[in-house]
Write an enzyme that holds these catalytic residues in place. Structure first.
Site, PDB file in Angstrom:
ATOM      1  N   LYS A  75      41.127  27.439  39.232  1.00 44.17           N
ATOM      2  CA  LYS A  75      40.837  28.724  39.860  1.00 44.17           C
ATOM      3  C   LYS A  75      42.158  29.315  40.338  1.00 44.17           C
ATOM      4  O   LYS A  75      42.853  28.720  41.172  1.00 44.17           O
ATOM      5  CB  LYS A  75      39.882  28.538  41.037  1.00 44.17           C
ATOM      6  CG  LYS A  75      39.590  29.857  41.741  1.00 44.17           C
ATOM      7  CD  LYS A  75      38.540  29.715  42.817  1.00 44.17           C
ATOM      8  CE  LYS A  75      38.297  31.052  43.483  1.00 44.17           C
ATOM      9  NZ  LYS A  75      37.294  30.960  44.537  1.00 44.17           N
ATOM     10  N   ARG A 123      35.125  40.319  46.805  1.00 41.05           N
ATOM     11  CA  ARG A 123      35.372  40.246  48.256  1.00 41.05           C
ATOM     12  C   ARG A 123      34.797  41.466  48.959  1.00 41.05           C
ATOM     13  O   ARG A 123      34.378  41.383  50.111  1.00 41.05           O
ATOM     14  CB  ARG A 123      36.867  40.066  48.527  1.00 41.05           C
ATOM     15  CG  ARG A 123      37.365  38.718  48.003  1.00 41.05           C
ATOM     16  CD  ARG A 123      38.869  38.525  48.182  1.00 41.05           C
ATOM     17  NE  ARG A 123      39.330  37.314  47.490  1.00 41.05           N
ATOM     18  CZ  ARG A 123      40.597  37.006  47.309  1.00 41.05           C
ATOM     19  NH1 ARG A 123      41.549  37.814  47.776  1.00 41.05           N
ATOM     20  NH2 ARG A 123      40.947  35.902  46.688  1.00 41.05           N
ATOM     21  N   LYS A 155      45.564  33.430  49.305  1.00 39.88           N
ATOM     22  CA  LYS A 155      44.974  32.127  48.980  1.00 39.88           C
ATOM     23  C   LYS A 155      45.908  31.278  48.118  1.00 39.88           C
ATOM     24  O   LYS A 155      45.473  30.327  47.469  1.00 39.88           O
ATOM     25  CB  LYS A 155      43.607  32.343  48.310  1.00 39.88           C
ATOM     26  CG  LYS A 155      42.593  33.071  49.210  1.00 39.88           C
ATOM     27  CD  LYS A 155      41.155  33.006  48.664  1.00 39.88           C
ATOM     28  CE  LYS A 155      40.154  33.620  49.643  1.00 39.88           C
ATOM     29  NZ  LYS A 155      38.737  33.474  49.187  1.00 39.88           N
ATOM     30  N   GLU A 204      44.477  19.296  37.524  1.00 41.14           N
ATOM     31  CA  GLU A 204      43.211  19.598  38.220  1.00 41.14           C
ATOM     32  C   GLU A 204      42.020  19.063  37.417  1.00 41.14           C
ATOM     33  O   GLU A 204      41.069  18.520  37.978  1.00 41.14           O
ATOM     34  CB  GLU A 204      43.061  21.108  38.427  1.00 41.14           C
ATOM     35  CG  GLU A 204      44.009  21.715  39.465  1.00 41.14           C
ATOM     36  CD  GLU A 204      43.606  21.381  40.902  1.00 41.14           C
ATOM     37  OE1 GLU A 204      42.608  20.665  41.100  1.00 41.14           O
ATOM     38  OE2 GLU A 204      44.307  21.827  41.823  1.00 41.14           O
ATOM     39  N   LYS A 242      38.761  30.131  35.968  1.00 46.94           N
ATOM     40  CA  LYS A 242      38.464  31.402  36.623  1.00 46.94           C
ATOM     41  C   LYS A 242      39.744  32.087  37.061  1.00 46.94           C
ATOM     42  O   LYS A 242      40.563  31.416  37.696  1.00 46.94           O
ATOM     43  CB  LYS A 242      37.591  31.105  37.843  1.00 46.94           C
ATOM     44  CG  LYS A 242      37.253  32.317  38.658  1.00 46.94           C
ATOM     45  CD  LYS A 242      36.507  31.879  39.886  1.00 46.94           C
ATOM     46  CE  LYS A 242      36.250  33.076  40.762  1.00 46.94           C
ATOM     47  NZ  LYS A 242      35.622  32.704  41.992  1.00 46.94           N
ATOM     48  N   SER A 272      34.615  39.496  38.943  1.00 43.14           N
ATOM     49  CA  SER A 272      34.255  40.846  39.381  1.00 43.14           C
ATOM     50  C   SER A 272      35.228  41.917  38.906  1.00 43.14           C
ATOM     51  O   SER A 272      34.826  42.981  38.448  1.00 43.14           O
ATOM     52  CB  SER A 272      34.148  40.862  40.907  1.00 43.14           C
ATOM     53  OG  SER A 272      35.361  40.448  41.509  1.00 43.14           O
ATOM     54  N   TYR A 323      28.872  39.006  35.280  1.00 40.83           N
ATOM     55  CA  TYR A 323      28.035  40.086  35.809  1.00 40.83           C
ATOM     56  C   TYR A 323      27.409  40.894  34.672  1.00 40.83           C
ATOM     57  O   TYR A 323      26.540  41.720  34.917  1.00 40.83           O
ATOM     58  CB  TYR A 323      28.868  40.975  36.746  1.00 40.83           C
ATOM     59  CG  TYR A 323      29.456  40.154  37.867  1.00 40.83           C
ATOM     60  CD1 TYR A 323      28.685  39.787  38.958  1.00 40.83           C
ATOM     61  CD2 TYR A 323      30.776  39.669  37.800  1.00 40.83           C
ATOM     62  CE1 TYR A 323      29.193  38.973  39.956  1.00 40.83           C
ATOM     63  CE2 TYR A 323      31.295  38.852  38.789  1.00 40.83           C
ATOM     64  CZ  TYR A 323      30.498  38.506  39.855  1.00 40.83           C
ATOM     65  OH  TYR A 323      30.989  37.689  40.832  1.00 40.83           O
TER      66      TYR A 323
HETATM   67  C1  PBG Z   1      35.282  32.262  46.944  1.00 35.47           C
HETATM   68  C2  PBG Z   1      34.900  32.838  45.642  1.00 35.47           C
HETATM   69  C3  PBG Z   1      35.527  33.945  45.083  1.00 35.47           C
HETATM   70  C4  PBG Z   1      34.872  34.218  43.893  1.00 35.47           C
HETATM   71  C5  PBG Z   1      33.859  33.258  43.736  1.00 35.47           C
HETATM   72  N1  PBG Z   1      33.904  32.383  44.840  1.00 35.47           N
HETATM   73  C6  PBG Z   1      36.609  34.818  45.603  1.00 35.47           C
HETATM   74  C7  PBG Z   1      37.815  34.224  46.144  1.00 35.47           C
HETATM   75  O1  PBG Z   1      38.205  33.099  45.839  1.00 35.47           O
HETATM   76  O2  PBG Z   1      38.439  34.922  46.941  1.00 35.47           O
HETATM   77  C8  PBG Z   1      35.216  35.354  42.997  1.00 35.47           C
HETATM   78  C9  PBG Z   1      34.230  35.777  42.004  1.00 35.47           C
HETATM   79  C10 PBG Z   1      34.499  37.102  41.412  1.00 35.47           C
HETATM   80  O3  PBG Z   1      35.524  37.756  41.644  1.00 35.47           O
HETATM   81  O4  PBG Z   1      33.618  37.547  40.660  1.00 35.47           O
HETATM   82  N2  PBG Z   1      34.998  30.982  47.250  1.00 35.47           N
END
Ligand code: PBG
Length: 326
Positions: A194, A204, A216, A232, A247, A273, A312
């Protein structure tokens, strides 16, 4: 010319015959957003046609998706600010809105699987995935909360728990907690690679979960790295993960491919997203064809080696498939 590749492209029938990659409705996980109250369906501004549902309307949405052949849902909760605290303690209170909704869904639709999110951010007043102390994200202290959260989700009926927090050692910790409590059948979909990505912005917005301070980058991966994804993946594999996830998806197709080539576990990719928002924004302006762009993107994720796609677009794709569009 002995080789004329165009021969295999000359008609739709031939093209389909030699098509290497296909998309199936059952490969998708549809992410859904839950909010408090009843009779609520709020569109997320930066994600056209994606909504935050209250539990009652969420059940209707799941019924509609199920009728399209979608049976797997990743559920994310939107909590009011007042309920959040620095350790995300709401996440494991058995009567919280999220866990209640999971129970309801499983009661109404025992055949669907619910993939729960294991991370502190929807519950944290700091908007981080782990516990923050003096600006640092604490790893081992966070594991405790993640274990409790995953257990509460399993007790509520989660089929798969999906740690998205990127703390070290979380898969092993969660596996141990679940097994000790008899939840040996609850699977773990690890957010293996991720990345610290700008493409999470609209998500968010959906959850009001942006970090209040900092970013992050001390836990999510550096977008420049791919070898690190193998570290990982090794950890998640040996810690007991059942799925490995990459991701976001589109800027990381090489990472999907690397994991798919090196691991026998099913690879999931999260078409996030921001990737959705880009297509929708361009389509609204008439700059891109929504359906064709969507199809090409989803196909590319499968071609790179993902077995499972969180997107989505899942419902839209399933609707199109039903109408014979794709
Ligand atoms: C947070 C989480 C995130 C997403 C899924 N779980 C955002 C982040 O890490 O800030 C993002 C999913 C998306 O953007 O569609 N635990």
């Amino acid at each position: 010319m002995l080789r004329r590749p165009r021969r295999n492209r000359q008609s739709a029938a031939i093209r389909q015959l030699v098509q290497e990659t296909t998309l199936n409705v059952q490969d998708f996980i549809f992410p859904l957003f839950l909010t408090a109250g009843s009779n609520k369906k709020e569109e997320i501004k930066s994600m056209p046609n994606i909504f935050r549902f209250s539990a009652d309307l969420l059940l209707e949405e799941i019924a509609a998706c199920r009728d399209l052949g979608l049976l797997n849902f990743a559920l994310f909760p939107h909590f009011q600010e007042e309920l959040k605290d620095s350790i995300g303690s709401l996440s494991y209170q058995p009567d919280n809105m999220y866990l209640q909704a999971i129970r309801q869904i499983k009661q109404h639709f025992p055949e669907v699987s619910i993939i729960t999110d294991v991370a502190l951010d929807p519950y944290s007043s700091d908007g981080h995935d782990g516990i923050v102390q003096d600006g640092q994200i604490l790893n081992d202290e966070t594991l405790e909360v993640l274990g409790k959260m995953a257990l509460a989700q399993a007790q509520a009926g989660a089929t798969i728990v999906a740690p998205s927090d990127m703390m070290d050692g979380r898969v092993q910790h969660i596996r141990t907690v679940l097994d000790e409590q008899g939840f040996t059948n609850v699977a773990i979909m690890a957010y293996t690679a991720k990345y610290a990505s700008a493409f999470y912005g609209p998500f968010r917005d959906a959850l009001d979960s942006a970090p209040r301070h900092g970013d992050k980058k001390t836990y999510q991966m550096n977008p420049a790295n791919v070898k690190e994804a193998l570290i990982e993946a090794d950890l998640d594999f040996f810690e007991g993960a059942d799925f490995l996830m990459v991701k976001p998806a589109l800027s990381y197709l090489d990472v999907i491919k690397t994991l798919a080539d090196n691991y026998a576990l099913p690879i999931a990719a999260y078409n996030v997203s921001g990737e959705y928002a880009m297509v929708k924004a361009a389509a609204q302006k008439g700059w891109l064809d929504n359906d064709k762009t969507m199809y090409e993107i989803l196909l590319s994720i499968r071609r790179a080696g993902a077995k499972v796609i969180l997107s989505y677009f899942a419902k839209e794709f399933a609707e199109g498939r039903k109408m014979g569009k794709f």
